[in-house]
Motif scaffolding. Structure first.
Motif, PDB file in Angstrom:
ATOM      1  N   SER A 121     -50.529 -35.487 -17.220  1.00 15.00           N
ATOM      2  CA  SER A 121     -49.928 -35.157 -15.921  1.00 15.00           C
ATOM      3  C   SER A 121     -48.837 -36.152 -15.540  1.00 15.00           C
ATOM      4  O   SER A 121     -47.972 -35.849 -14.713  1.00 15.00           O
ATOM      5  N   ARG A 122     -48.852 -37.351 -16.139  1.00 12.27           N
ATOM      6  CA  ARG A 122     -47.806 -38.328 -15.851  1.00 12.27           C
ATOM      7  C   ARG A 122     -46.443 -37.890 -16.383  1.00 12.27           C
ATOM      8  O   ARG A 122     -45.416 -38.434 -15.996  1.00 12.27           O
ATOM      9  N   PHE A 123     -46.438 -36.899 -17.271  1.00 12.35           N
ATOM     10  CA  PHE A 123     -45.168 -36.392 -17.802  1.00 12.35           C
ATOM     11  C   PHE A 123     -44.472 -35.468 -16.806  1.00 12.35           C
ATOM     12  O   PHE A 123     -43.298 -35.136 -16.992  1.00 12.35           O
ATOM     13  N   ASN A 124     -45.192 -35.024 -15.773  1.00 11.25           N
ATOM     14  CA  ASN A 124     -44.612 -34.032 -14.851  1.00 11.25           C
ATOM     15  C   ASN A 124     -43.284 -34.496 -14.268  1.00 11.25           C
ATOM     16  O   ASN A 124     -42.357 -33.702 -14.089  1.00 11.25           O
ATOM     17  N   ALA A 125     -43.199 -35.788 -13.965  1.00  7.44           N
ATOM     18  CA  ALA A 125     -41.963 -36.307 -13.363  1.00  7.44           C
ATOM     19  C   ALA A 125     -40.770 -36.156 -14.296  1.00  7.44           C
ATOM     20  O   ALA A 125     -39.631 -36.022 -13.841  1.00  7.44           O
ATOM     21  N   ASP A 126     -40.996 -36.166 -15.618  1.00  7.95           N
ATOM     22  CA  ASP A 126     -39.894 -35.989 -16.563  1.00  7.95           C
ATOM     23  C   ASP A 126     -39.265 -34.605 -16.441  1.00  7.95           C
ATOM     24  O   ASP A 126     -38.097 -34.423 -16.788  1.00  7.95           O
ATOM     25  N   PHE A 127     -40.030 -33.640 -15.944  1.00  7.37           N
ATOM     26  CA  PHE A 127     -39.543 -32.262 -15.863  1.00  7.37           C
ATOM     27  C   PHE A 127     -39.186 -31.858 -14.442  1.00  7.37           C
ATOM     28  O   PHE A 127     -38.846 -30.703 -14.178  1.00  7.37           O
ATOM     29  N   ASP A 128     -39.248 -32.813 -13.521  1.00  7.46           N
ATOM     30  CA  ASP A 128     -38.843 -32.568 -12.138  1.00  7.46           C
ATOM     31  C   ASP A 128     -37.385 -32.998 -12.016  1.00  7.46           C
ATOM     32  O   ASP A 128     -37.079 -34.155 -11.749  1.00  7.46           O
ATOM     33  N   TYR A 129     -36.475 -32.064 -12.190  1.00  4.18           N
ATOM     34  CA  TYR A 129     -35.054 -32.400 -12.252  1.00  4.18           C
ATOM     35  C   TYR A 129     -34.463 -32.730 -10.885  1.00  4.18           C
ATOM     36  O   TYR A 129     -33.315 -33.157 -10.800  1.00  4.18           O
ATOM     37  N   LEU A 130     -35.260 -32.549  -9.830  1.00  5.63           N
ATOM     38  CA  LEU A 130     -34.837 -32.979  -8.493  1.00  5.63           C
ATOM     39  C   LEU A 130     -35.490 -34.307  -8.118  1.00  5.63           C
ATOM     40  O   LEU A 130     -35.276 -34.820  -7.024  1.00  5.63           O
ATOM     41  N   ASP A 131     -36.289 -34.861  -9.025  1.00  5.45           N
ATOM     42  CA  ASP A 131     -36.923 -36.172  -8.823  1.00  5.45           C
ATOM     43  C   ASP A 131     -37.653 -36.267  -7.494  1.00  5.45           C
ATOM     44  O   ASP A 131     -37.551 -37.253  -6.765  1.00  5.45           O
ATOM     45  N   GLY A 132     -38.424 -35.243  -7.190  1.00  6.93           N
ATOM     46  CA  GLY A 132     -39.269 -35.259  -6.001  1.00  6.93           C
ATOM     47  C   GLY A 132     -38.590 -34.807  -4.735  1.00  6.93           C
ATOM     48  O   GLY A 132     -39.238 -34.706  -3.689  1.00  6.93           O
ATOM     49  N   ALA A 133     -37.302 -34.533  -4.788  1.00  6.52           N
ATOM     50  CA  ALA A 133     -36.574 -34.104  -3.595  1.00  6.52           C
ATOM     51  C   ALA A 133     -36.687 -32.582  -3.426  1.00  6.52           C
ATOM     52  O   ALA A 133     -36.904 -31.858  -4.400  1.00  6.52           O
ATOM     53  N   PRO A 134     -36.538 -32.081  -2.196  1.00  6.09           N
ATOM     54  CA  PRO A 134     -36.552 -30.630  -1.993  1.00  6.09           C
ATOM     55  C   PRO A 134     -35.311 -29.969  -2.596  1.00  6.09           C
ATOM     56  O   PRO A 134     -34.295 -30.624  -2.819  1.00  6.09           O
ATOM     57  N   VAL A 135     -35.407 -28.683  -2.840  1.00  5.21           N
ATOM     58  CA  VAL A 135     -34.280 -27.931  -3.398  1.00  5.21           C
ATOM     59  C   VAL A 135     -33.175 -27.814  -2.354  1.00  5.21           C
ATOM     60  O   VAL A 135     -33.429 -27.397  -1.218  1.00  5.21           O
ATOM     61  N   PRO A 136     -31.923 -28.181  -2.688  1.00 10.02           N
ATOM     62  CA  PRO A 136     -30.823 -28.017  -1.730  1.00 10.02           C
ATOM     63  C   PRO A 136     -30.612 -26.540  -1.375  1.00 10.02           C
ATOM     64  O   PRO A 136     -30.689 -25.672  -2.244  1.00 10.02           O
ATOM     65  N   ARG A 137     -30.361 -26.269  -0.091  1.00 10.60           N
ATOM     66  CA  ARG A 137     -30.100 -24.902   0.365  1.00 10.60           C
ATOM     67  C   ARG A 137     -28.690 -24.824   0.942  1.00 10.60           C
ATOM     68  O   ARG A 137     -28.435 -25.327   2.043  1.00 10.60           O
ATOM     69  N   SER A 173     -20.089 -33.647 -10.012  1.00 10.53           N
ATOM     70  CA  SER A 173     -21.348 -33.218 -10.622  1.00 10.53           C
ATOM     71  C   SER A 173     -22.206 -34.434 -10.920  1.00 10.53           C
ATOM     72  O   SER A 173     -21.697 -35.549 -11.060  1.00 10.53           O
ATOM     73  N   ASP A 174     -23.527 -34.205 -11.039  1.00  8.27           N
ATOM     74  CA  ASP A 174     -24.407 -35.310 -11.404  1.00  8.27           C
ATOM     75  C   ASP A 174     -24.472 -35.434 -12.926  1.00  8.27           C
ATOM     76  O   ASP A 174     -23.781 -34.717 -13.661  1.00  8.27           O
ATOM     77  N   ALA A 175     -25.302 -36.351 -13.417  1.00  7.32           N
ATOM     78  CA  ALA A 175     -25.368 -36.633 -14.853  1.00  7.32           C
ATOM     79  C   ALA A 175     -25.853 -35.441 -15.655  1.00  7.32           C
ATOM     80  O   ALA A 175     -25.587 -35.339 -16.861  1.00  7.32           O
ATOM     81  N   SER A 176     -26.558 -34.505 -14.995  1.00 11.72           N
ATOM     82  CA  SER A 176     -27.053 -33.310 -15.679  1.00 11.72           C
ATOM     83  C   SER A 176     -26.080 -32.144 -15.604  1.00 11.72           C
ATOM     84  O   SER A 176     -26.373 -31.061 -16.104  1.00 11.72           O
ATOM     85  N   GLY A 177     -24.933 -32.358 -14.963  1.00 11.05           N
ATOM     86  CA  GLY A 177     -23.932 -31.302 -14.859  1.00 11.05           C
ATOM     87  C   GLY A 177     -24.098 -30.398 -13.659  1.00 11.05           C
ATOM     88  O   GLY A 177     -23.367 -29.413 -13.517  1.00 11.05           O
ATOM     89  N   ASN A 178     -25.047 -30.727 -12.768  1.00 11.04           N
ATOM     90  CA  ASN A 178     -25.241 -29.923 -11.559  1.00 11.04           C
ATOM     91  C   ASN A 178     -24.217 -30.328 -10.499  1.00 11.04           C
ATOM     92  O   ASN A 178     -24.058 -31.513 -10.197  1.00 11.04           O
ATOM     93  N   VAL A 179     -23.525 -29.341  -9.941  1.00 13.69           N
ATOM     94  CA  VAL A 179     -22.524 -29.625  -8.915  1.00 13.69           C
ATOM     95  C   VAL A 179     -23.207 -30.168  -7.671  1.00 13.69           C
ATOM     96  O   VAL A 179     -24.192 -29.607  -7.186  1.00 13.69           O
TER      97      VAL A 179
END
Length: 374
Positions: free
Chosen positions: A90-106, A270-276
């Motif tokens: 379960s400690r790997f979950n953070a590796d797959f959270d591409y918002l790093d715990g933040a809510p989804v931007p709307r 854009s961020d390091a992952s290419g997200n605007v």
């Protein structure tokens, strides 16, 4: 950017593999990836979570030699370099959270219910109220704080609730009111179109706060516009020009008697992952790049349309910031401006400060962990 909807793991003892299922897609987690994430106290400091070894020196061809399931999310893994350790998957979950715990931007347009932006100054002094305030900010890129004391100290107090004040050549904070012959048009009474502050600085301030102390002029409306909504429309209308604004840097410059600041960056950020994430946009400070005639026309057409969309009533929100209200916005996502005003009709006095964007995100995660623990 979309959050992952489902994430599960499977321990395959027969083939010595650990598998992740991400939104239904199966991925075998590489041995080197797993070895770097060892969790025992001999290799990872329990307090800081810093590694006590250098994973950069691991052999590139590491392999898993043995995998033993010890629970639904627990496994013992043995590697070809002789290391064996227990893992909580379960400690790997953070590796797959591409918002790093933040809510989804709307993304939002001018017709949004503005009540979603408002938070109360007093509520921010409680953990529950601060979590709610930061969540609104990370979601919409802006909050309006009501009932802020009408003094200079209150601006810095609110800034330090969310992060650390970012000092610039304008000082730890700055006052915005009409000053003839000032070094920045913000200190005049002229209208200011939607813009990003300090695109000539590296890094740009992540967050700006503007606290209204007085507004006797009855004019000088504040404006805010979410560039994420505007960019979606621009990409639909002019995909080639949009691409150029993402890839071709422009030159921004600010100078006064104390400093000459120049930075080159793309208009679309854009961020390091290419997200605007937003834009660096200030028609008062940028310079067209040198391109061939056809490319320059494409670039300028996209830049021109971007400016038109930013000022369109569909996207731009105009309002009167009242004394005791403070607007806090993500500087490169939510662009700000104001309509012109007559300083002879009365004083319009704002007090501003900058903080970096990472601080509220970090405080949000820590507060969420604290609330869960309670």
């Amino acid at each position: 950017m979309q959050q992952i909807q489902t994430l599960n793991y499977r321990i395959d003892e027969q083939h010595a593999r650990v598998l992740a299922f991400i939104d239904g897609q199966e991925i075998a987690l590489p041995a080197l990836w797993l070895r770097e994430r060892c969790q025992d106290s001999e290799n990872v400091d329990e307090t800081t979570r810093h590694r006590l070894f250098d994973p950069h020196q691991l052999e590139a061809d590491l392999a898993l030699t043995h995998v033993e399931k010890k629970g639904e999310m627990q496994a013992s893994l043995t590697f070809s370099d002789g290391y064996s350790g227990d893992y909580d998957l379960s400690r790997f979950n953070a590796d797959f959270d591409y918002l790093d715990g933040a809510p989804v931007p709307r993304p939002w347009k001018s017709d949004i219910d503005k009540a979603v932006f408002h938070v109360d100054y007093h509520a921010l002094h409680t953990d529950k109220g601060l979590i709610k305030g930061i969540e609104k900010f990370l979601t919409y890129g802006v909050i309006i704080v009501d009932n802020v004391p009408q003094n200079l100290d209150a601006t810095i107090e609110v800034a330090e609730i969310f992060g650390h004040v970012r000092e610039t050549n304008f000082g730890k904070s700055f006052e915005v009111y009409s000053r003839p012959n000032s070094s920045d048009l913000a200190y005049r009474s002229v209208p200011l179109g939607p813009h990003t502050d300090n695109p000539y600085r590296d890094p740009m301030p992540g967050i700006q706060l503007l606290h209204c102390l007085q507004n006797q002029a009855g004019e000088g409306l504040s404006t805010l516009v979410d560039s994420l909504s505007v960019l979606k429309q621009l990409k639909h209308e002019l995909p080639d020009g949009y691409k150029m604004l993402c890839e071709i840097p422009v030159r921004f410059r600010h100078f006064d008697s104390d400093v000459d600041l120049v930075e080159r960056r793309t208009i679309i950020e854009s961020d390091a992952s290419g997200n605007v994430t937003g834009i660096a946009y200030s028609p008062r400070l940028d310079h067209l790049p040198l391109l061939n005639d056809d490319d320059l026309i494409t670039f300028h057409t996209a830049r021109k349309r971007l400016g038109q969309l930013l000022s369109s009533p569909e996207f731009e929100w105009k309002f009167c910031l009242q004394p005791g209200q403070l607007q806090m916005f993500h500087n490169t996502r939510v662009l700000h401006g104001r309509t012109g005003f007559d300083p002879n009709k009365g004083l319009r006095h704002l007090h501003g400060a900058y903080i970096d964007y990472d601080a509220p995100k970090g405080r949000y995660k820590l507060l969420k962990q604290k609330m869960r623990a309670q």
